[in-house]
Design an enzyme around this catalytic site. Structure first.
Site, PDB file in Angstrom:
ATOM      1  N   ASP A 129     -13.986  -0.593   7.128  1.00  0.00           N
ATOM      2  CA  ASP A 129     -14.724  -1.817   6.831  1.00  0.00           C
ATOM      3  C   ASP A 129     -16.209  -1.556   7.097  1.00  0.00           C
ATOM      4  O   ASP A 129     -16.566  -1.087   8.188  1.00  0.00           O
ATOM      5  CB  ASP A 129     -14.218  -2.959   7.738  1.00  0.00           C
ATOM      6  CG  ASP A 129     -14.272  -4.305   7.041  1.00  0.00           C
ATOM      7  OD1 ASP A 129     -13.251  -5.015   7.042  1.00  0.00           O
ATOM      8  OD2 ASP A 129     -15.336  -4.614   6.483  1.00  0.00           O
ATOM      9  N   ASP A 181     -18.205  -5.559   3.718  1.00  0.00           N
ATOM     10  CA  ASP A 181     -18.238  -6.937   4.212  1.00  0.00           C
ATOM     11  C   ASP A 181     -19.440  -7.708   3.662  1.00  0.00           C
ATOM     12  O   ASP A 181     -20.579  -7.259   3.796  1.00  0.00           O
ATOM     13  CB  ASP A 181     -18.339  -6.866   5.747  1.00  0.00           C
ATOM     14  CG  ASP A 181     -18.139  -8.207   6.393  1.00  0.00           C
ATOM     15  OD1 ASP A 181     -17.037  -8.757   6.255  1.00  0.00           O
ATOM     16  OD2 ASP A 181     -19.091  -8.702   7.018  1.00  0.00           O
ATOM     17  N   GLU A 204     -16.805  -7.239  -0.768  1.00  0.00           N
ATOM     18  CA  GLU A 204     -16.412  -8.634  -0.556  1.00  0.00           C
ATOM     19  C   GLU A 204     -17.496  -9.507  -1.158  1.00  0.00           C
ATOM     20  O   GLU A 204     -18.675  -9.368  -0.811  1.00  0.00           O
ATOM     21  CB  GLU A 204     -16.251  -8.923   0.941  1.00  0.00           C
ATOM     22  CG  GLU A 204     -15.654 -10.297   1.162  1.00  0.00           C
ATOM     23  CD  GLU A 204     -15.873 -10.854   2.539  1.00  0.00           C
ATOM     24  OE1 GLU A 204     -16.832 -10.427   3.212  1.00  0.00           O
ATOM     25  OE2 GLU A 204     -15.095 -11.725   2.954  1.00  0.00           O
ATOM     26  N   HIS A 256      -7.414 -11.340   6.474  1.00  0.00           N
ATOM     27  CA  HIS A 256      -7.606 -11.722   7.880  1.00  0.00           C
ATOM     28  C   HIS A 256      -8.438 -12.994   8.031  1.00  0.00           C
ATOM     29  O   HIS A 256      -8.651 -13.471   9.149  1.00  0.00           O
ATOM     30  CB  HIS A 256      -8.290 -10.562   8.615  1.00  0.00           C
ATOM     31  CG  HIS A 256      -9.657 -10.303   8.087  1.00  0.00           C
ATOM     32  ND1 HIS A 256      -9.891  -9.785   6.826  1.00  0.00           N
ATOM     33  CD2 HIS A 256     -10.856 -10.533   8.623  1.00  0.00           C
ATOM     34  CE1 HIS A 256     -11.186  -9.710   6.635  1.00  0.00           C
ATOM     35  NE2 HIS A 256     -11.806 -10.150   7.691  1.00  0.00           N
ATOM     36  N   ASP A 257      -8.953 -13.508   6.907  1.00  0.00           N
ATOM     37  CA  ASP A 257      -9.832 -14.689   6.961  1.00  0.00           C
ATOM     38  C   ASP A 257      -9.150 -15.951   6.488  1.00  0.00           C
ATOM     39  O   ASP A 257      -9.808 -16.988   6.355  1.00  0.00           O
ATOM     40  CB  ASP A 257     -11.048 -14.472   6.047  1.00  0.00           C
ATOM     41  CG  ASP A 257     -12.066 -13.526   6.646  1.00  0.00           C
ATOM     42  OD1 ASP A 257     -12.804 -12.897   5.871  1.00  0.00           O
ATOM     43  OD2 ASP A 257     -12.111 -13.404   7.891  1.00  0.00           O
TER      44      ASP A 257
HETATM   45  O1  ISL Z   1     -13.414 -17.239   5.277  1.00  0.00           O
HETATM   46  C1  ISL Z   1     -13.966 -16.816   4.310  1.00  0.00           C
HETATM   47  C2  ISL Z   1     -13.292 -16.318   3.088  1.00  0.00           C
HETATM   48  O2  ISL Z   1     -12.099 -17.009   2.890  1.00  0.00           O
HETATM   49  C3  ISL Z   1     -15.446 -16.728   4.324  1.00  0.00           C
HETATM   50  O3  ISL Z   1     -16.087 -17.832   4.804  1.00  0.00           O
HETATM   51  C4  ISL Z   1     -15.801 -15.488   5.133  1.00  0.00           C
HETATM   52  O4  ISL Z   1     -16.295 -15.781   6.388  1.00  0.00           O
HETATM   53  C5  ISL Z   1     -16.838 -14.763   4.334  1.00  0.00           C
HETATM   54  O5  ISL Z   1     -16.210 -14.412   3.150  1.00  0.00           O
HETATM   55  C6  ISL Z   1     -17.301 -13.494   5.041  1.00  0.00           C
HETATM   56  O6  ISL Z   1     -16.206 -12.833   5.610  1.00  0.00           O
HETATM   57  C7  ISL Z   1     -16.532 -11.546   6.157  1.00  0.00           C
HETATM   58  O7  ISL Z   1     -17.706 -11.619   6.968  1.00  0.00           O
HETATM   59  C8  ISL Z   1     -17.639 -12.385   8.164  1.00  0.00           C
HETATM   60  C9  ISL Z   1     -16.375 -12.127   8.989  1.00  0.00           C
HETATM   61  O8  ISL Z   1     -16.225 -13.155   9.957  1.00  0.00           O
HETATM   62  C10 ISL Z   1     -15.146 -12.111   8.110  1.00  0.00           C
HETATM   63  O9  ISL Z   1     -13.990 -11.779   8.888  1.00  0.00           O
HETATM   64  C11 ISL Z   1     -15.360 -11.085   7.011  1.00  0.00           C
HETATM   65  O10 ISL Z   1     -14.194 -10.976   6.181  1.00  0.00           O
HETATM   66  C12 ISL Z   1     -18.871 -11.992   8.965  1.00  0.00           C
HETATM   67  O11 ISL Z   1     -18.873 -10.589   9.112  1.00  0.00           O
END
Ligand code: ISL
Ligand code: CA
Length: 618
Positions: free
Chosen positions: A185, A287, A345, A416-417
């Site tokens: 990541d 990310d 992402e 994971h989100d």
């Molecule tokens: O939850 C989300 C997508 O369903 C978004 O709000 C998410 O926080 C956003 O896409 C960014 O996610 C990434 O960056 C964040 C981290 O908390 C997330 O776990 C990661 O996937 C900040 O690094």
């Protein structure tokens, strides 16, 4: 491409990259797709006409903001041809079955209830048996864990709770021994405020190269530089009185945004990426990579957009003016020389902007994660509702047919989100096994690369939390505090439980004693294993064309047609709800190769999926 104006017709705005995605996003809020702008009446409207109808209800700066955002993208959408019928360039990452590991909750081997690298190593044979061919590890770097590792303190050190660099080297070697790729990541939109760069940045605001690594703006305790808000609630600025300055954080207060306009930042990131690629890592999931370019001067966000999206300022960072330039440089100086894989992402942006990031001719990213189908219709993640798979069918058909022959889809339901998709769709657990298998077979028979999230292969549902004491995710804890100003604690807790990322971050129950409904989990595992094997052995499912047979309500029937080197076609019939629906008229001599029901029936039952193969004699 000429700039659009207030008198440009919506159908012409829809043909611009950013215009297409913004109008699609607006359509989604009313449960429609962007196709609505091809309608003669709606397509001939203009912002000026809408402004006239809306009058005071819509602030005039909204259309000015949208127009300048849309005009900021000078790229043309060249017709990249139809994704569904083109013969793509073969690549390992198009044929791969990815499995996302969230190390913190994957497998613990030293009883501290935190997953670790030895735990991952111990499960490689299990993953190999399942048929997984590539792993994506969520961050394992040294971190204070304000956002569970997405706040990196040292990019070249392993988080001590997870293990050592030697154990990582063993993991990488053991993956490659099993012909499994390993991607990491890459979190470079921001670093932890405990990172050496940020600590040095605080030393002084002049004659300090590290100070320019971040977005520091002068200000006093009251007046912050702009109205931007954090995605984790509250304002997007920390105040440092000793400097008399603010610093930007789009995420938690301990995740400080890097200033990518600074060539030293770009060089430092490229150096770090090359360091990991030189070790043999096969690529990265990147990310929020689409957030790295911000509008110069970080101007205020439009208040209407901010109120609607709850993200004040988002038009100034979701697809910034130098985004393609930065990603192209990263690809040219790090990924391409190593033939490394990249998946970015890409929150909020849609198909057109994604196409410009992933079309092979652009030499930027191999794939993106698009989030338009994570919630159905106009719903947001913390809404209490039942996800409608009819929405997913419309979404996936649209992308299969429009994304372009030079772009390749990622296919996922979980990560994971997000809460678990089977629980978003069905609150009645008695449907969860057939539903988990429906999602598996759809994900592995549609055209694109599947990303299985840890636990999907057991049909793991959402967790039941008893109170806010059980919720650890910084996003949820911050949101809970803001909700208390609008609702009582119980209502706020219920809303948090609907969308908390913690559902996907519970330690996996490896021992039978931990596993309720062990037989159901084993059944889903066997189904995944069979479906993965069918896909892996079938070039038609890997690269074959996609055509829709039926998209009537609660049904999704489609055909995957042969890739030159194979004879079999595949016919897939799905029921997308609890309701029974008429079955398809099957092609002659269709042979059933997989079903999530043990018996046969005249009609498709709740969430039934049947995969047939046949020789297409047409
Ligand atoms: O939850 C989300 C997508 O369903 C978004 O709000 C998410 O926080 C956003 O896409 C960014 O996610 C990434 O960056 C964040 C981290 O908390 C997330 O776990 C990661 O996937 C900040 O690094
Ligand atoms: Ca552990």
């Amino acid at each position: 491409m000429n700039d659009i104006t207030k008198t440009t017709k919506l159908k012409d705005i829809y043909r611009t990259p950013i215009g297409h995605d913004i109008l699609s996003l607006i359509a989604k809020q009313i449960g429609k797709t962007g196709a609505v702008f091809k309608n003669p009446f709606i397509g001939n409207l203009t912002f000026a006409i809408i402004q006239k109808f809306a009058g005071k209800k819509v602030d005039s700066t909204l259309f000015d903001t949208l127009i300048s955002f849309i005009n900021s993208c000078k790229d043309e959408i060249t017709d990249f041809g139809n994704t569904a019928t083109s013969a793509p360039q073969p690549a390992w990452w198009k044929e791969a079955v990815f499995y996302q590991i969230y190390p913190r909750s994957f497998c613990d081997t030293n009883n501290d209830h935190i997953g670790d690298l030895p735990g991952i190593i111990s499960k490689l044979d299990y993953l190999h048996e399942l048929g997984v061919t590539a792993l994506w590890l969520s961050p394992i770097y040294d971190s204070p864990n304000d956002d569970n590792g997405y706040d990196i303190r040292d990019y070249k050190k392993i988080m001590h709770e997870f293990g050592t660099m030697e154990q990582f080297d063993t993991l990488l070697c053991e993956c490659h021994k099993r012909s499994m790729h390993l991607i990491m990541d890459l979190v470079v939109n921001h670093t932890s405020d405990e990172h050496e760069w940020f600590q040095k940045a605080l030393h002084s605001k002049t004659d300090n190269p590290y100070h320019e690594y971040y977005y520091f703006h002068d200000g006093s305790a009251e007046n912050q530089p702009n109205n931007w808000t954090s995605l984790f609630s509250g304002k997007a600025w920390n105040y440092y009185p000793e400097l008399g300055q603010y610093a930007l954080h789009l995420f938690s207060k301990k995740q400080m945004d890097l200033n990518w306009t600074n060539p030293s930042v770009r060089a430092a990131v490229i150096d770090m990426v090359n360091w990991w690629l030189d070790k043999g890592v096969d690529g990265f999931r990147m990310d929020v990579i689409t957030f790295i370019s911000k509008t110069a001067g970080l101007p205020d966000g439009n208040t209407t957009i901010g109120a609607m999206s709850k993200m004040y300022g988002l038009e100034h960072y979701i697809y910034g003016p130098h985004l393609h330039e930065y990603i192209r440089e990263l690809n040219e100086k790090a990924f391409a020389p190593h033939h490394a894989f990249s998946v970015g992402e890409a929150p909020v942006i849609g198909m057109s902007m994604s196409r410009l990031l992933t079309n092979e001719s652009r030499k930027e990213l191999n794939m993106v994660f698009n989030f338009d189908a994570l919630e159905s219709g106009a719903h947001q993640r913390f809404d209490i509702y039942n996800y409608d798979l009819n929405y997913y069918r419309t979404y996936v058909i649209d992308w299969m047919e429009q994304y372009g022959s030079g772009s390749w889809m990622s296919l996922f339901f979980d990560n994971h989100d997000n809460p678990r998709m089977i629980s978003k769709i069905e609150k009645d657990a008695s449907y969860h096994t057939v539903l988990a298998e429906l999602l598996c077979a759809m994900q592995l028979t549609l055209r694109g690369t599947p990303f299985i999230y840890q636990g999907d292969e057991w049909g793991i549902p959402n967790h039941s939390f008893s109170s806010m004491q059980d919720i650890t995710d910084v996003e949820s804890r911050n949101l809970y505090e803001t909700l208390l100003s609008k609702m009582n604690p119980q209502e706020a807790f219920t809303k948090i439980c609907a969308g908390t990322r913690d559902h996907a971050r519970i330690l996996l129950p490896w021992t039978p004693a931990e596993r309720e409904q062990q037989s159901a989990k084993e059944e889903v595992f066997c189904f995944y294993k069979k479906m993965i094997s069918i896909r892996t052995k079938s070039p038609s499912l890997l690269y074959g064309t996609f055509s829709v047979v039926s998209k009537k309500k609660n049904r999704f029937f489609y055909i995957r047609s042969p890739y030159p080197s194979e004879s079999y076609s595949y016919f897939i019939e799905c029921a997308l709800s609890r309701k029974q629906v008429h079955k398809a008229k099957l092609p002659p001599d269709a042979e059933l190769v997989l079903s999530n029901y043990k018996t046969r029936s005249k009609r498709l039952r709740a969430y039934e999926i049947n995969v047939y193969r046949f020789i297409d004699r047409r």
